[in-house]
Design a protein around this motif. Structure first.
Motif, PDB file in Angstrom:
ATOM      1  N   TYR A   1       0.843  -1.224   0.080  1.00 50.40           N
ATOM      2  CA  TYR A   1       0.033   0.048   0.127  1.00 50.40           C
ATOM      3  C   TYR A   1       0.744   1.328   0.143  1.00 50.40           C
ATOM      4  N   GLN A   2       1.956   1.253   0.709  1.00 46.01           N
ATOM      5  CA  GLN A   2       2.757   2.543   0.568  1.00 46.01           C
ATOM      6  C   GLN A   2       3.715   2.732  -0.437  1.00 46.01           C
ATOM      7  N   SER A   3       4.227   1.499  -0.897  1.00 47.13           N
ATOM      8  CA  SER A   3       5.000   1.505  -2.206  1.00 47.13           C
ATOM      9  C   SER A   3       4.790   0.255  -3.104  1.00 47.13           C
ATOM     10  N   LEU A   4       4.376   0.664  -4.374  1.00 51.86           N
ATOM     11  CA  LEU A   4       3.968  -0.898  -4.987  1.00 51.86           C
ATOM     12  C   LEU A   4       4.818  -1.996  -5.042  1.00 51.86           C
ATOM     13  N   TYR A   5       6.021  -1.684  -4.873  1.00 53.74           N
ATOM     14  CA  TYR A   5       7.129  -2.628  -5.201  1.00 53.74           C
ATOM     15  C   TYR A   5       7.092  -4.039  -4.319  1.00 53.74           C
ATOM     16  N   PRO A   6       6.805  -4.051  -2.923  1.00 56.34           N
ATOM     17  CA  PRO A   6       6.758  -5.094  -2.213  1.00 56.34           C
ATOM     18  C   PRO A   6       5.603  -6.128  -2.804  1.00 56.34           C
ATOM     19  N   GLN A  48       8.168   1.360 -17.147  1.00 55.77           N
ATOM     20  CA  GLN A  48       8.517   0.150 -16.494  1.00 55.77           C
ATOM     21  C   GLN A  48       9.373  -0.865 -17.256  1.00 55.77           C
ATOM     22  N   ILE A  49       9.002  -1.002 -18.359  1.00 49.54           N
ATOM     23  CA  ILE A  49       9.547  -1.887 -19.407  1.00 49.54           C
ATOM     24  C   ILE A  49      11.199  -1.557 -19.546  1.00 49.54           C
ATOM     25  N   ALA A  50      11.245  -0.280 -19.549  1.00 53.72           N
ATOM     26  CA  ALA A  50      12.807   0.168 -19.843  1.00 53.72           C
ATOM     27  C   ALA A  50      13.519  -0.101 -18.743  1.00 53.72           C
ATOM     28  N   ILE A  51      12.867   0.027 -17.479  1.00 55.84           N
ATOM     29  CA  ILE A  51      13.542  -0.178 -16.194  1.00 55.84           C
ATOM     30  C   ILE A  51      13.932  -1.659 -15.980  1.00 55.84           C
ATOM     31  N   ILE A  52      12.984  -2.587 -16.374  1.00 57.64           N
ATOM     32  CA  ILE A  52      13.313  -4.086 -16.260  1.00 57.64           C
ATOM     33  C   ILE A  52      14.464  -4.326 -17.338  1.00 57.64           C
ATOM     34  N   ALA A  53      14.377  -3.662 -18.486  1.00 57.31           N
ATOM     35  CA  ALA A  53      15.427  -4.052 -19.515  1.00 57.31           C
ATOM     36  C   ALA A  53      16.756  -3.623 -18.972  1.00 57.31           C
ATOM     37  N   ILE A  54      17.086  -2.564 -18.424  1.00 56.77           N
ATOM     38  CA  ILE A  54      18.071  -1.831 -17.864  1.00 56.77           C
ATOM     39  C   ILE A  54      18.765  -2.842 -16.375  1.00 56.77           C
ATOM     40  N   PHE A  55      17.728  -3.012 -15.501  1.00 63.57           N
ATOM     41  CA  PHE A  55      18.345  -3.748 -14.524  1.00 63.57           C
ATOM     42  C   PHE A  55      18.137  -5.248 -14.308  1.00 63.57           C
ATOM     43  N   LYS A  56      17.741  -5.868 -15.273  1.00 70.38           N
ATOM     44  CA  LYS A  56      17.430  -7.214 -15.071  1.00 70.38           C
ATOM     45  C   LYS A  56      18.808  -7.757 -15.170  1.00 70.38           C
ATOM     46  N   SER A  57      18.988  -9.188 -14.472  1.00 78.81           N
ATOM     47  CA  SER A  57      20.243  -9.809 -14.478  1.00 78.81           C
ATOM     48  C   SER A  57      21.046 -10.120 -15.691  1.00 78.81           C
ATOM     49  N   TYR A  58      20.597 -10.495 -16.838  1.00 73.08           N
ATOM     50  CA  TYR A  58      21.224 -10.752 -18.047  1.00 73.08           C
ATOM     51  C   TYR A  58      20.683 -10.064 -19.142  1.00 73.08           C
ATOM     52  N   PRO A  59      20.916  -8.848 -19.266  1.00 71.81           N
ATOM     53  CA  PRO A  59      20.036  -8.118 -20.358  1.00 71.81           C
ATOM     54  C   PRO A  59      20.589  -8.502 -21.564  1.00 71.81           C
ATOM     55  N   THR A  60      19.924  -8.070 -22.824  1.00 72.11           N
ATOM     56  CA  THR A  60      20.307  -8.301 -23.999  1.00 72.11           C
ATOM     57  C   THR A  60      19.914  -7.445 -24.933  1.00 72.11           C
ATOM     58  N   VAL A 107      16.209  -4.276 -24.924  1.00 71.14           N
ATOM     59  CA  VAL A 107      16.290  -2.931 -25.526  1.00 71.14           C
ATOM     60  C   VAL A 107      15.355  -2.623 -26.738  1.00 71.14           C
ATOM     61  N   ALA A 108      15.300  -3.382 -27.808  1.00 73.32           N
ATOM     62  CA  ALA A 108      14.802  -3.211 -28.765  1.00 73.32           C
ATOM     63  C   ALA A 108      13.144  -2.987 -28.379  1.00 73.32           C
ATOM     64  N   LEU A 109      12.577  -3.804 -27.265  1.00 75.99           N
ATOM     65  CA  LEU A 109      11.197  -3.772 -27.123  1.00 75.99           C
ATOM     66  C   LEU A 109      10.699  -2.202 -26.967  1.00 75.99           C
ATOM     67  N   TYR A 110      11.190  -1.766 -25.789  1.00 75.64           N
ATOM     68  CA  TYR A 110      10.927  -0.417 -25.357  1.00 75.64           C
ATOM     69  C   TYR A 110      11.203   0.671 -26.498  1.00 75.64           C
ATOM     70  N   SER A 115      15.236   8.698 -18.354  1.00 73.29           N
ATOM     71  CA  SER A 115      15.066  10.148 -17.449  1.00 73.29           C
ATOM     72  C   SER A 115      14.538  11.139 -18.071  1.00 73.29           C
ATOM     73  N   ASP A 116      15.446  11.347 -19.357  1.00 78.97           N
ATOM     74  CA  ASP A 116      15.068  12.488 -20.198  1.00 78.97           C
ATOM     75  C   ASP A 116      13.624  12.625 -20.772  1.00 78.97           C
ATOM     76  N   TYR A 117      12.926  11.339 -20.945  1.00 78.96           N
ATOM     77  CA  TYR A 117      11.757  11.065 -21.697  1.00 78.96           C
ATOM     78  C   TYR A 117      10.770  11.443 -20.582  1.00 78.96           C
ATOM     79  N   PHE A 118      11.108  11.005 -19.363  1.00 78.61           N
ATOM     80  CA  PHE A 118      10.272  11.370 -18.221  1.00 78.61           C
ATOM     81  C   PHE A 118      10.177  12.797 -17.850  1.00 78.61           C
ATOM     82  N   TYR A 119      11.123  13.224 -17.793  1.00 76.39           N
ATOM     83  CA  TYR A 119      11.270  14.778 -17.965  1.00 76.39           C
ATOM     84  C   TYR A 119      10.613  15.385 -18.842  1.00 76.39           C
ATOM     85  N   ALA A 120      10.663  15.111 -20.004  1.00 78.39           N
ATOM     86  CA  ALA A 120       9.696  15.672 -21.213  1.00 78.39           C
ATOM     87  C   ALA A 120       8.486  15.594 -21.297  1.00 78.39           C
TER      88      ALA A 120
END
Lengths: 387, 621
Positions: free
Chosen positions: A191-196, A271-283, A287-290, A355-360
Motif C-alpha cells: 500500500y505504501q509503495s507498490l514494489y513489495p 517500467q519496461i525500460a527499467i526492467i530492461a536496464i536492471f535485469k540480470s542478463y540483459p541483451t 532494449v529493442a522492445l521499449y 529520465s530524459d523522456y520522463f522529464y519531457a
C-alpha cells in the motif's frame, strides 16, 4: 540474548539522538541519496499543514504519502524523531527474531538431511553448527542499526524507514508461519509503495514449504492454501485502501501515491525500460522492445534535452561491443574490463534516456495546463526545473 | 547531471561551443598531428625491456656449428629445385627423415579470383613439407615453429639449408620441452595459409588442402626465415602482420637481445638503428622509421609469413638476411646461433607471451611507443568530428525549435531521433545510394572481370583494377543524379542533417578502425577529417571539391605509396607511381580474397560510402 540486543539498541538510539541534535540533521535531510520525492520528510510536513488548513494534501501534487501515514503523523508530529528511532528499533527487533527462527528451521532441516544421508561423506567442515549460528541474529540487528545508510535515513526522517519496518514484520510473520499476519503486513507495505508486491510469491512459497505442502499443480492443498493467502492479501489491501478513502473522503491519494493513473501506457513504457536496464542478463532484445515505443512519444521530442548525446552514446557503444570483444578474445590484448566498461556506459546511456523522456513528459503536461510561455511574477521569462 | 539538465548552464555551454567551434577544431587537429610527430621524441618513447620473466634471466650458450652442413644442404636444395622446377618434396622428406624428424607433407590448391600479375600465378597448387622434432620427455602439448617460405621468385635455399642444419643440431639436444616444427612451404604465403588453416582445422579463405597427419600441440611462437645468400651483412626484422596485427613486443626484444649478444647487425624497415638519442638526429631518424612502420601497418598486408601466424594468436617474426655492400659479413653460423638462442629461450616459456605490449609503434629496434601514449593523437583528430557534429546539431536544433514538425516517416531501425524539421526521406536516399555504390565497388570488379575482359582488350587483372577505378570515379557524378530522385522538401536544413549523419558515421568508423589498427585509423583520419569538417555547399565549391577529391581514400593510397618510397630513399616518378598504385589495388583485392585482409572491404564498404555522403553534401542544391 536479550542483553546484547538491548545494548545494541541503546547504542543505536544514542547515535541517532546525537545526530538529531547536531547541525548535520538539516544537511542530511537535503541529500538526494537519502531522501527522494516519494519519501522526503519535508513533503510529509507540507501535506500535514495542508490537511490542517482543510485542503486535500494531494492538491499541490507535492505530497506522495499514503493517508495512513498522514494520520499517523497527524497525531505524532511532535514526537517525529522518537517515532523514527522507534521504527528503526522495531525493524531491528523484527529482523532479530525472524533470523533466529529461520536459523532454527535451517538447522532442523540440515539435521534431517544428515540423518537421511543426503550429504556426501566428507563434508563435515561444511556442516553448520549451532555454535557458529548463535550470534547471527544479533549481527543482523547490528548490521541494520549501525549501518551508516540506516542512520542517515533515520536522521533525515525519510519515510522509507517505515516501509522497511513493514517489510521486516512481513518477513518475521512469514517465517513464524502466520499466513494472516504475513498477508496484512505485505498489504501494508504494498500500500505504501507498490514494489513489495513482488514479495508475494516468495512469501507464499515459504509458507507452503513450512507446512510441507508440495508445490505441484495437481496438489489440492497447494491450490487451497495459495487461494487463502491471496485472498487474505487482496482483502487486506482492499480494506486499507477503503480505510484511506474514508480517512480523507476522497480518492485523491491514489494518483498521488501510485502516479500516472492517466498515463498508464507511459508508465508501462518506463517500467519496461527499467526492467530492461536492471535485469540480470540483459541483451539487446530487451532494449529493442521499449525502443519500439519511441514513435509513440514523438510529440515529446522537442522537450528532450540530451537526445543527441544519448543517441551518440548508444550507437557508439553498440558498435564498440563487437570491436572490444574481438580485442579481448581474438587479439588477446584487451580484457574483460573493456567490455564491462562499454556495458556500463550503455546502461548509463539508457538510464539518461529514460529520465530524459520522463522529464519531457512531465514538462509537456505542465505546459499543457500552465501555458507555453512561462513568466515569473515580475514578468521575466521563467524556467522550468525538475527538482 | 547539473551540466546536462540546468537550462542556464546548457545555454552558456551551447553558446561557447558555437562561438569557439572553428578555433577549437583547428587546434584539436593540429594537436593531433603534433602529438603524432612528437612520438619519436624521448619523453614519448621508451627503451624496450623484456617483460616475460621466463625469458629474462636465463643464460644460454649457443653451440651451433653446422655452417658447412647448412651450405651443403642449401646447394643440394637449389640443385634439386632447379631440376624439378617446383619444391623438391621427395628430397626434402628424405633429408628431414635422415636428420631425425617426423616428416609429413600436405597438398593444397587454390584458384585465385583473378590472375596475380606480380607473382604470375592463377591456379596455384603445391605441397608443404614439415618435420616435427618431438621433445624427448614432454607431452607434445606445445610447439614452436621455424618456417621457411619458398616461392617461385625467391628460392630461399640458404634458409632451407640452415633449417635442416638447425634441425640436425636440435635433434641431438635433450633440453627441449616443446616440440619444434620445421616447415617449408611452397608458394610462400599461400602455402603458409594452407598449412595454418589445416593445422587449426578452420577454413577461412576457401583454400583446398589435404588434412594434416601430424600435429604438435598449440603453437607458442614462430619464426620465419628468408635468406638468399651464404653471407649476410645484416638481419632485417619484420613485425607488421595481416590487418596491422603485431606480435608481442617480447618476441622482438628477444631477437634484439640475441643480435646484441652475437654482435649481429640488425635493421628495422631496412634502415640502421639511430644511435644518438640525445641530439636531434636520432629522433628524426626514429620519426622516419616510425612513419615507415605506420605506412606498412596501415596497408594491412602480411609482410612475411609471420603475418599469417598472428591471426591464430601465435607470436611470430620474419627475419630476412640482407646482403649489401658492407665490409663485415656474417656467415650462416652466426645466424644459426641467433636462432638457436631464440629457440632455447622460447623453450623456457611457461605460458603464451602476454606480458608485454601487443599494440606499439617502433621508432627504433630498442625503442617503442605504447598504445597509451599514441592513442591521444587519434583522439584529438576524432574530437574535431565530434565538435563539428555538435555544432551542426545545435544549429539544427535552434532553427527547429518552435516550429511544427511535419509528420516525417519513421526512421530506420537505428535509434535516430524522430522526425526533425526536414523529414527523413531526404536523408535515407543519399545514404542508401552511397552504400549501394560501396557495395558495387566491393562486388562488381571481381564478379565482372570476365565480362570486362571480353569486351575490352585487357587482361583479367587489369580489368578488375580498371573496373574499380571506373566505379570509384562514377561515384563522383552521383550528386547530379540523386537530386532528380529526391524531392527536396526543406531547402537549407537538408544538407546539415546529412552532414551530421555523415560526420557521426565517419567518426564511428574511424574510431572502430583505430582501436584495432591504429596506423590505418590515424592515416585516414589525418586526411579525411579536414575535408569532412569543411565540406559545405556554400562558399568556394571548387576549392572544397578539390580538397575532398585529394583526400578521398584512393588518393590517400596513392599519396602514401609516394610517401613510402620517399621515406625509403627510392623516390618514384609519376608514371612509376601510377603503375605501383594499380598493382597495389590489384594486390589489395587479391589479398582480401586469399588471406582475408580487411583493407579492401573497409575502404569500399565503409569509407567510400561515407566519403560519397560528403561529396553529396558539397553538391547539395
Amino acid at each position: 540474548m536479550a542483553a546484547p540486543l538491548a545494548l545494541v539498541l541503546v547504542v543505536a538510539v544514542t547515535v541517532r539522538a546525537a545526530l538529531f541534535r547536531s547541525s548535520l540533521a538539516e544537511f542530511i535531510s537535503e541529500r538526494v541519496e537519502v531522501v527522494s520525492p516519494l519519501s522526503s520528510w519535508k513533503r510529509v510536513v507540507e501535506g500535514l499543514s495542508l490537511l490542517d488548513l482543510g485542503v486535500s494534501p494531494y492538491a499541490g501534487a507535492v505530497f506522495h504519502e499514503t493517508p495512513l501515514i498522514i494520520y499517523l503523523f497527524h497525531f505524532l508530529i511532535d514526537y517525529a524523531e522518537l517515532v523514527f528511532m522507534i521504527t528503526d528499533a522495531l525493524t531491528a527487533i523484527a529482523l532479530y527474531f525472524a533470523i533466529q527462527d529461520f536459523n532454527k528451521v535451517l538447522f532442523k532441516k540440515q539435521k534431517l538431511l544428515l540423518e537421511l544421508d543426503q550429504y556426501a561423506p566428507d563434508v563435515a567442515e561444511l556442516i553448520r553448527t549451532p555454535m557458529e549460528m548463535r550470534y547471527i541474529p544479533l549481527k543482523v540487528a547490528l548490521f541494520y542499526l549501525l549501518n551508516p545508510y540506516t542512520v542517515l535515513s533515520c536522521v533525515a526522517k525519510s519515510t522509507c524507514a517505515i516501509n522497511n519496518t513493514l517489510i521486516a514484520f512481513f518477513i518475521l510473520t512469514t517465517i513464524k508461519g502466520s499466513a494472516f499476519l504475513s498477508a496484512i503486513f505485505l498489504a501494508l507495505a504494498t500500500y505504501q509503495s507498490l514494489y513489495p508486491l513482488t514479495l508475494f510469491v516468495p512469501g507464499l512459497l515459504y509458507l507452503l514449504q513450512r507446512q510441507y505442502i508440495p508445490v505441484k499443480m495437481k496438489s489440492k492443498a497447494f491450490w487451497i492454501f495459495s487461494w487463502e493467502y491471496a485472498m487474505m492479501y487482496v482483502g487486506s489491501l482492499v480494506v486499507i485502501v477503503c480505510l484511506s478513502f474514508f480517512l480523507l473522503s476522497s480518492w485523491d491519494f491514489i494518483p498521488a501515491v501510485y502516479g500516472f493513473m492517466e498515463h498508464p501506457i507511459f508508465f508501462m513504457f518506463i517500467q519496461i525500460a527499467i526492467i530492461a536496464i536492471f535485469k540480470s542478463y540483459p541483451t539487446v532484445g530487451d532494449v529493442a522492445l521499449y525502443m519500439a515505443f519511441f514513435p509513440v512519444w514523438n510529440h515529446l521530442y522537442r522537450f528532450l534535452r540530451n537526445i543527441f548525446v544519448l543517441t551518440c552514446i548508444i550507437i557508439v557503444c553498440s558498435l564498440l561491443f563487437p570491436v572490444l570483444w574481438h580485442l579481448w578474445i581474438y587479439a588477446g590484448s584487451a580484457n574483460s574490463n573493456f567490455f564491462y566498461a562499454i556495458t556500463l556506459t550503455f546502461n548509463v546511456g539508457q538510464i539518461l534516456l529514460i529520465s530524459d523522456y520522463f522529464y519531457a513528459f512531465l514538462r509537456r503536461e505542465y505546459y499543457l495546463t500552465h501555458g507555453l510561455y512561462l513568466t515569473a511574477k515580475d514578468g521575466t521569462e521563467a524556467m522550468l526545473v525538475l527538482k | 547531471m547539473g551540466l546536462l539538465s540546468d537550462p542556464v548552464r546548457r545555454r552558456a555551454l551551447a553558446r561557447l561551443v558555437l562561438r569557439l567551434n572553428a578555433p577549437l577544431c583547428v587546434l584539436s587537429y593540429l594537436a593531433g598531428l603534433a602529438w603524432f610527430l612528437a612520438l619519436a621524441f624521448p619523453p614519448l618513447t621508451q627503451r624496450t625491456y623484456m617483460s616475460e620473466n621466463a625469458m629474462g634471466s636465463t643464460m644460454v650458450e649457443e653451440q651451433f656449428a653446422g655452417g658447412d652442413r647448412a651450405r651443403a644442404f642449401a646447394r643440394d636444395f637449389a640443385a634439386q629445385r632447379r631440376k624439378s622446377g617446383a619444391l623438391p618434396v621427395a628430397w626434402l622428406e628424405r633429408t628431414m627423415r635422415s636428420v631425425g624428424l617426423e616428416v609429413y607433407a600436405q597438398r593444397f590448391s587454390r584458384r585465385l579470383p583473378f590472375p596475380d600479375e606480380t607473382h604470375e600465378r592463377y591456379m596455384v597448387s603445391g605441397t608443404n613439407v614439415y618435420g616435427i622434432l618431438r621433445a624427448p620427455r614432454a607431452a607434445s602439448t606445445e610447439s614452436l615453429v621455424l618456417t621457411v617460405p619458398c616461392g617461385s621468385d625467391s628460392t630461399n635455399s640458404q634458409a632451407v639449408g640452415l633449417l635442416l642444419a638447425l634441425a640436425a643440431h636440435f635433434r641431438g639436444q635433450i633440453y627441449w620441452a616443446k616440440d619444434i616444427i620445421f616447415l617449408v612451404t611452397e608458394h610462400d604465403l599461400l602455402g603458409t595459409e594452407a598449412w595454418l588453416e589445416a593445422y587449426h582445422d578452420v577454413n577461412v579463405t576457401g583454400m583446398q588442402s589435404s588434412p594434416l597427419q601430424g600435429r604438435a600441440g598449440a603453437i607458442q611462437a614462430a619464426v620465419a626465415l628468408e635468406l638468399s645468400s651464404d653471407m649476410v651483412t645484416s638481419l632485417d626484422v619484420a613485425v607488421e602482420g595481416l590487418n596491422g596485427q603485431l606480435p608481442n613486443l617480447d618476441l622482438l626484444n628477444l631477437f634484439q637481445t640475441f643480435c646484441q649478444k652475437g654482435g649481429l647487425l640488425c635493421t628495422l624497415q631496412g634502415k640502421l638503428q639511430p644511435q644518438d638519442w640525445t641530439s636531434l638526429d636520432g629522433p628524426l631518424q626514429g620519426l622516419q622509421m616510425l612513419l615507415l612502420m605506420v605506412l606498412r601497418q596501415a596497408s594491412g598486408r602480411p609482410h612475411g609469413s609471420h603475418g599469417l601466424f598472428l591471426r591464430y594468436r601465435v607470436e611470430a617474426l620474419t627475419l630476412r638476411g640482407i646482403n649489401s655492400f658492407r665490409q663485415y659479413k656474417y656467415d650462416l653460423v652466426a645466424v644459426g646461433k641467433a636462432l638457436e638462442g631464440m629457440f632455447r629461450k622460447l623453450n623456457h616459456l611457461l605460458e603464451r607471451l602476454h606480458q608485454s605490449f601487443f599494440f606499439y609503434l617502433l621508432p627504433a629496434l630498442s625503442r617503442f611507443v605504447s598504445i597509451g601514449l599514441y592513442m591521444p593523437a587519434a583522439g584529438f583528430l576524432l574530437l574535431v568530428l565530434g565538435l563539428k557534429a555538435l555544432e551542426l546539431w545545435m544549429q539544427l536544433h535552434e532553427a527547429g525549435v518552435g516550429l511544427e514538425e511535419p509528420g516525417g516517416s519513421p526512421g530506420p531501425s537505428v535509434p535516430l531521433p524522430p522526425a526533425q524539421g526536414v523529414g527523413l526521406a531526404s536523408l535515407v536516399a543519399p545514404l542508401l545510394i552511397s552504400q549501394a555504390m560501396g557495395l558495387a565497388l566491393y562486388v562488381l570488379p571481381v564478379l565482372g572481370q570476365h565480362v570486362a575482359a571480353q569486351h575490352f582488350p585487357v587482361a583479367e587483372a587489369e580489368a578488375v583494377v580498371l573496373t574499380l577505378l571506373a566505379i570509384y570515379a562514377a561515384g563522383l557524378a552521383l550528386p547530379h543524379n540523386t537530386h532528380r530522385v529526391v524531392s527536396t522538401q526543406a531547402p537549407d536544413r537538408g544538407w546539415m542533417a546529412l552532414k551530421l549523419v555523415a560526420l557521426i558515421y565517419l567518426a564511428l568508423q574511424l574510431g572502430c578502425i583505430t582501436l584495432t589498427n591504429f596506423s590505418l585509423g590515424f592515416l585516414l583520419a589525418a586526411t579525411m577529417v579536414p575535408a569532412a569538417a569543411l565540406a559545405k555547399p556554400h562558399g568556394s565549391r571548387t576549392l572544397y571539391a578539390a580538397l575532398l577529391v585529394l583526400t578521398s581514400p584512393a588518393a590517400t593510397l596513392l599519396g602514401s605509396l609516394f610517401l613510402w618510397r620517399e621515406l625509403q630513399e627510392a623516390p618514384l616518378s609519376l608514371a612509376e607511381g601510377w603503375q605501383l598504385f594499380l598493382a597495389a589495388l590489384a594486390q589489395g583485392v587479391l589479398e582480401h580474397h586469399t588471406y582475408g585482409a580487411l583493407l579492401f572491404p573497409l575502404l569500399s564498404l565503409g569509407l567510400y560510402p561515407c566519403w560519397l555522403l560528403f561529396w553529396n553534401v558539397l553538391f547539395w542544391k
